[in-house]
Design an enzyme around this catalytic site. Structure first.
Site, PDB file in Angstrom:
ATOM      1  N   HIS A  72       0.858  -1.194   0.000  1.00  0.00           N
ATOM      2  CA  HIS A  72       0.000   0.000   0.000  1.00  0.00           C
ATOM      3  C   HIS A  72       0.888   1.236   0.000  1.00  0.00           C
ATOM      4  O   HIS A  72       1.829   1.328   0.780  1.00  0.00           O
ATOM      5  CB  HIS A  72      -0.894   0.019   1.243  1.00  0.00           C
ATOM      6  CG  HIS A  72      -2.088  -0.883   1.126  1.00  0.00           C
ATOM      7  ND1 HIS A  72      -3.175  -0.779   1.943  1.00  0.00           N
ATOM      8  CD2 HIS A  72      -2.359  -1.884   0.265  1.00  0.00           C
ATOM      9  CE1 HIS A  72      -4.072  -1.687   1.602  1.00  0.00           C
ATOM     10  NE2 HIS A  72      -3.595  -2.385   0.596  1.00  0.00           N
ATOM     11  N   TYR A 201      -8.760   5.494   7.989  1.00  0.00           N
ATOM     12  CA  TYR A 201      -8.819   5.881   9.401  1.00  0.00           C
ATOM     13  C   TYR A 201      -9.843   7.015   9.483  1.00  0.00           C
ATOM     14  O   TYR A 201      -9.617   8.090   8.918  1.00  0.00           O
ATOM     15  CB  TYR A 201      -7.459   6.400   9.885  1.00  0.00           C
ATOM     16  CG  TYR A 201      -6.399   5.328  10.045  1.00  0.00           C
ATOM     17  CD1 TYR A 201      -5.729   4.801   8.950  1.00  0.00           C
ATOM     18  CD2 TYR A 201      -6.051   4.853  11.315  1.00  0.00           C
ATOM     19  CE1 TYR A 201      -4.755   3.824   9.110  1.00  0.00           C
ATOM     20  CE2 TYR A 201      -5.073   3.886  11.477  1.00  0.00           C
ATOM     21  CZ  TYR A 201      -4.432   3.369  10.379  1.00  0.00           C
ATOM     22  OH  TYR A 201      -3.462   2.408  10.541  1.00  0.00           O
ATOM     23  N   PRO A 294      -2.987   0.227  18.987  1.00  0.00           N
ATOM     24  CA  PRO A 294      -2.781  -0.232  17.607  1.00  0.00           C
ATOM     25  C   PRO A 294      -2.977   0.827  16.513  1.00  0.00           C
ATOM     26  O   PRO A 294      -2.701   0.537  15.342  1.00  0.00           O
ATOM     27  CB  PRO A 294      -3.800  -1.370  17.438  1.00  0.00           C
ATOM     28  CG  PRO A 294      -4.820  -1.140  18.487  1.00  0.00           C
ATOM     29  CD  PRO A 294      -4.157  -0.416  19.608  1.00  0.00           C
ATOM     30  N   TYR A 384       4.675   6.447   9.946  1.00  0.00           N
ATOM     31  CA  TYR A 384       3.816   5.301   9.643  1.00  0.00           C
ATOM     32  C   TYR A 384       4.555   4.267   8.796  1.00  0.00           C
ATOM     33  O   TYR A 384       4.544   3.067   9.106  1.00  0.00           O
ATOM     34  CB  TYR A 384       2.529   5.764   8.937  1.00  0.00           C
ATOM     35  CG  TYR A 384       1.438   4.715   8.908  1.00  0.00           C
ATOM     36  CD1 TYR A 384       1.561   3.556   8.142  1.00  0.00           C
ATOM     37  CD2 TYR A 384       0.265   4.863   9.667  1.00  0.00           C
ATOM     38  CE1 TYR A 384       0.568   2.585   8.131  1.00  0.00           C
ATOM     39  CE2 TYR A 384      -0.728   3.896   9.663  1.00  0.00           C
ATOM     40  CZ  TYR A 384      -0.570   2.768   8.889  1.00  0.00           C
ATOM     41  OH  TYR A 384      -1.551   1.806   8.881  1.00  0.00           O
TER      42      TYR A 384
HETATM   43  P1  RFL Z   1       3.465 -11.727  21.263  1.00  0.00           P
HETATM   44  O1  RFL Z   1       3.061 -11.855  19.825  1.00  0.00           O
HETATM   45  O2  RFL Z   1       2.416 -11.396  22.255  1.00  0.00           O
HETATM   46  O3  RFL Z   1       4.192 -13.078  21.652  1.00  0.00           O
HETATM   47  C1  RFL Z   1       4.517 -13.379  22.998  1.00  0.00           C
HETATM   48  C2  RFL Z   1       4.490 -14.878  23.139  1.00  0.00           C
HETATM   49  O4  RFL Z   1       4.908 -15.232  24.454  1.00  0.00           O
HETATM   50  C3  RFL Z   1       4.077 -16.293  24.905  1.00  0.00           C
HETATM   51  N1  RFL Z   1       4.123 -16.346  26.381  1.00  0.00           N
HETATM   52  C4  RFL Z   1       4.856 -17.228  27.061  1.00  0.00           C
HETATM   53  N2  RFL Z   1       5.707 -18.204  26.679  1.00  0.00           N
HETATM   54  C5  RFL Z   1       6.298 -18.954  27.643  1.00  0.00           C
HETATM   55  N3  RFL Z   1       6.082 -18.767  28.989  1.00  0.00           N
HETATM   56  C6  RFL Z   1       5.234 -17.806  29.416  1.00  0.00           C
HETATM   57  N4  RFL Z   1       5.000 -17.641  30.724  1.00  0.00           N
HETATM   58  C7  RFL Z   1       4.599 -16.976  28.441  1.00  0.00           C
HETATM   59  N5  RFL Z   1       3.720 -15.943  28.503  1.00  0.00           N
HETATM   60  C8  RFL Z   1       3.448 -15.570  27.258  1.00  0.00           C
HETATM   61  C9  RFL Z   1       2.711 -15.923  24.346  1.00  0.00           C
HETATM   62  O5  RFL Z   1       1.836 -17.039  24.297  1.00  0.00           O
HETATM   63  C10 RFL Z   1       3.086 -15.420  22.957  1.00  0.00           C
HETATM   64  O6  RFL Z   1       3.090 -16.443  21.977  1.00  0.00           O
HETATM   65  O7  RFL Z   1       4.613 -10.636  21.447  1.00  0.00           O
HETATM   66  P2  RFL Z   1       5.777 -10.162  20.416  1.00  0.00           P
HETATM   67  O8  RFL Z   1       6.457 -11.352  19.807  1.00  0.00           O
HETATM   68  O9  RFL Z   1       6.523  -9.150  21.157  1.00  0.00           O
HETATM   69  O10 RFL Z   1       4.971  -9.475  19.207  1.00  0.00           O
HETATM   70  C11 RFL Z   1       4.237  -8.299  19.433  1.00  0.00           C
HETATM   71  C12 RFL Z   1       3.024  -8.263  18.507  1.00  0.00           C
HETATM   72  O11 RFL Z   1       2.321  -9.488  18.576  1.00  0.00           O
HETATM   73  C13 RFL Z   1       2.095  -7.097  18.854  1.00  0.00           C
HETATM   74  O12 RFL Z   1       2.839  -5.938  19.154  1.00  0.00           O
HETATM   75  C14 RFL Z   1       1.150  -6.746  17.677  1.00  0.00           C
HETATM   76  O13 RFL Z   1       0.241  -7.777  17.432  1.00  0.00           O
HETATM   77  C15 RFL Z   1       0.424  -5.442  17.972  1.00  0.00           C
HETATM   78  N6  RFL Z   1      -0.561  -5.093  16.940  1.00  0.00           N
HETATM   79  C16 RFL Z   1      -0.187  -4.508  15.738  1.00  0.00           C
HETATM   80  N7  RFL Z   1       1.128  -4.275  15.461  1.00  0.00           N
HETATM   81  C17 RFL Z   1       1.490  -3.763  14.259  1.00  0.00           C
HETATM   82  O14 RFL Z   1       2.677  -3.576  14.006  1.00  0.00           O
HETATM   83  N8  RFL Z   1       0.583  -3.473  13.272  1.00  0.00           N
HETATM   84  C18 RFL Z   1      -0.730  -3.658  13.474  1.00  0.00           C
HETATM   85  O15 RFL Z   1      -1.494  -3.426  12.547  1.00  0.00           O
HETATM   86  C19 RFL Z   1      -1.166  -4.172  14.745  1.00  0.00           C
HETATM   87  N9  RFL Z   1      -2.462  -4.405  14.966  1.00  0.00           N
HETATM   88  C20 RFL Z   1      -1.898  -5.409  17.134  1.00  0.00           C
HETATM   89  C21 RFL Z   1      -2.833  -5.051  16.117  1.00  0.00           C
HETATM   90  C22 RFL Z   1      -2.304  -6.085  18.267  1.00  0.00           C
HETATM   91  C23 RFL Z   1      -3.618  -6.382  18.411  1.00  0.00           C
HETATM   92  N10 RFL Z   1      -3.950  -7.065  19.611  1.00  0.00           N
HETATM   93  C24 RFL Z   1      -4.825  -8.135  19.724  1.00  0.00           C
HETATM   94  C25 RFL Z   1      -3.155  -6.830  20.804  1.00  0.00           C
HETATM   95  C26 RFL Z   1      -4.136  -5.352  16.242  1.00  0.00           C
HETATM   96  C27 RFL Z   1      -4.548  -6.017  17.383  1.00  0.00           C
HETATM   97  C28 RFL Z   1      -5.993  -6.304  17.448  1.00  0.00           C
HETATM   98  C1  PHB Z   2      -5.103  -4.349  11.116  1.00  0.00           C
HETATM   99  O1  PHB Z   2      -5.242  -4.608   9.901  1.00  0.00           O
HETATM  100  O2  PHB Z   2      -5.388  -5.178  11.995  1.00  0.00           O
HETATM  101  C2  PHB Z   2      -4.613  -3.022  11.540  1.00  0.00           C
HETATM  102  C3  PHB Z   2      -4.167  -2.135  10.575  1.00  0.00           C
HETATM  103  C4  PHB Z   2      -3.726  -0.875  10.950  1.00  0.00           C
HETATM  104  C5  PHB Z   2      -3.749  -0.514  12.284  1.00  0.00           C
HETATM  105  C6  PHB Z   2      -4.182  -1.415  13.251  1.00  0.00           C
HETATM  106  C7  PHB Z   2      -4.622  -2.675  12.884  1.00  0.00           C
HETATM  107  O3  PHB Z   2      -3.351   0.722  12.630  1.00  0.00           O
END
Ligand code: RFL
Ligand code: PHB
Length: 391
Positions: A72, A201, A294, A384
């Protein structure tokens, strides 16, 4: 068991770190509470920054991003009767990729499997010990119920926002900063072709809304809801009606296509930073050390940027006995973390209703400024699309 680096957490940070370490000749063991299937099906982020994709390409891990992801060039910023495109590619020469975290997680899982990486899924009782010695260890119960101990040279906490690593840094040795927002996101995944070519957005008096996507046939949409919202209060019909209103269905002939909702959840919004990201032989990376709301799409990309810095530091420390990069890791990583923390806070507070009419006028003023000033739009685009790794 013994290894050079014990990594707690098989999310994107943990798996990518183990991959980067293996490329540098350093062995590691990854420990994960969940099953591999669970980790690979968790619906989360959707946007990869330019530098994240460059890093994956440099490791030979970018093939599916290019084949199945969608580049994009920008995003749309919208408020009632107005929609403006912010052209990242034109402004800063960088773009982003729509590629689900589920897909990246699968790619990393396959790469680690091919590399013969020991990953213990389904463990419990993870505990970190003796991190201020040269031989820290992690104890856990494996998936067969056996008590295990791994002794390592270094332990890395990649265990996300609820893992035990953060708490292994004593309170007197850490500082934390936290901000909780009074709203959450209600996120849905729907089996319907996206109604837009790039992400929207939308600022709206009823609350923020966003239109994202996962593929040509799957849409990802979000609505601002009050913190503490019960998902049971939001029927599919209510969700589509609110999305249509907030995203401007019918304005300028634009339509929002509804479809079957396959997943819905409420996500609290929080900013959190901890420093330093190192205590003795324990290092923290990704969500274990910091959380962003997020709205700026930064969480996953920050996790990638952390391990891109940490891997060379650990390779120098364990391969050559040179601890200079390891000493600098926390301070260097925190520069980017605070930049992304500010950007995510700015995007969040510019787009969400706070309930204060004064805030609403300031938000609209900022949105008009970003949409009409090249200088302002360039700032948004630069943040971004992502600053270079090592910023
Ligand atoms: P994770 O992915 O949470 O992985 C951590 C892992 O550790 C495990 N764990 C354990 N393992 C062993 N012993 C324990 N005691 C443990 N406790 C936990 C967990 O099960 C898990 O598998 O962290 P990591 O690797 O630092 O990655 C971070 C990302 O996952 C997170 O920042 C993103 O998903 C945030 N996020 C977004 N980030 C973006 O860059 N672009 C996005 O568009 C975006 N959208 C989002 C998001 C996060 C969301 N949620 C649900 C929080 C949208 C959503 C909805
Ligand atoms: C998503 O596709 O889940 C998403 C994209 C952009 C954001 C947050 C979440 O800023």
């Amino acid at each position: 068991m013994r290894t050079q680096v014990a990594i707690i957490g098989a999310g994107p940070a943990g798996l990518l770190l183990s991959h980067l370490l293996a490329e540098g000749g350093i062995e590691s063991v990854v420990l994960e509470t969940r099953t591999r299937e669970y980790v690979e099906s968790r619906i989360r982020a959707g946007i990869l920054e330019h530098s994240t994709v460059e890093l994956l390409d440099s490791l030979g891990l970018g093939k599916r991003v290019h084949a199945e992801g969608d580049p994009h060039n920008g995003i749309y910023l919208q408020w009632p009767q107005e929609r403006h495109h912010i052209d990242f590619a034109g402004l800063v020469g960088r773009r982003v990729w729509v590629y689900g975290q589920t897909e990246l997680q699968r790619d990393l899982g396959v790469a680690r499997e091919t590399g013969g990486q020991p990953i213990h899924y389904g463990i419990s009782d993870t505990a970190v010990h003796e991190v201020v010695t040269e031989h820290p260890s992690v104890t856990f119960t494996d998936s067969a119920g056996r008590a295990q101990r791994i002794t390592a040279d270094v332990v890395v906490g990649c265990d996300g926002s609820f893992g035990p690593s953060r708490a292994a840094v004593p309170e007197h040795a850490r500082s934390t900063w936290e901000h909780t927002y009074p709203y959450s996101w209600l996120g849905v995944l729907a089996d319907v072709a996206p109604s837009t070519d790039e992400l929207i957005y939308a600022w709206h008096p009823d609350g923020f809304a966003m239109h994202s996507m996962r593929s040509a046939s799957v849409s990802r949409l979000y609505l601002q809801v009050p913190a503490g919202t019960d998902i049971a209060d939001w029927s599919d019909d209510r969700i589509w009606t609110a999305l249509a209103t907030r995203l401007g269905h019918g304005q300028g002939g634009w339509t929002l296509n509804p479809g079957p909702i396959t997943e819905k959840s409420v996500l609290p919004m929080r900013s959190f930073v901890m420093a330093p990201l190192r205590h003795g032989r324990l290092f923290l990376a990704g969500d274990a050390g910091h959380i962003v709301p997020p709205t700026g799409a930064k969480g996953l990309n920050l996790a990638v940027a952390d391990v891109a810095l940490l891997a060379p530091a650990l390779i120098a420390l364990l391969g050559e006995g040179d601890d200079r990069l390891a000493e600098e890791y926390s301070e260097t990583a925190l520069r980017r973390i605070w930049r992304c923390t500010h950007f995510s806070w700015w995007m969040t507070t510019m787009l969400h209703q706070s309930g204060d009419p004064f805030d609403a006028q300031l938000q609209l003023s900022q949105l008009r400024w970003v949409a009409s000033s090249t200088a302002a739009a360039t700032g948004l685009a630069e943040n971004y699309a992502g600053l270079p790794i090592g910023f």
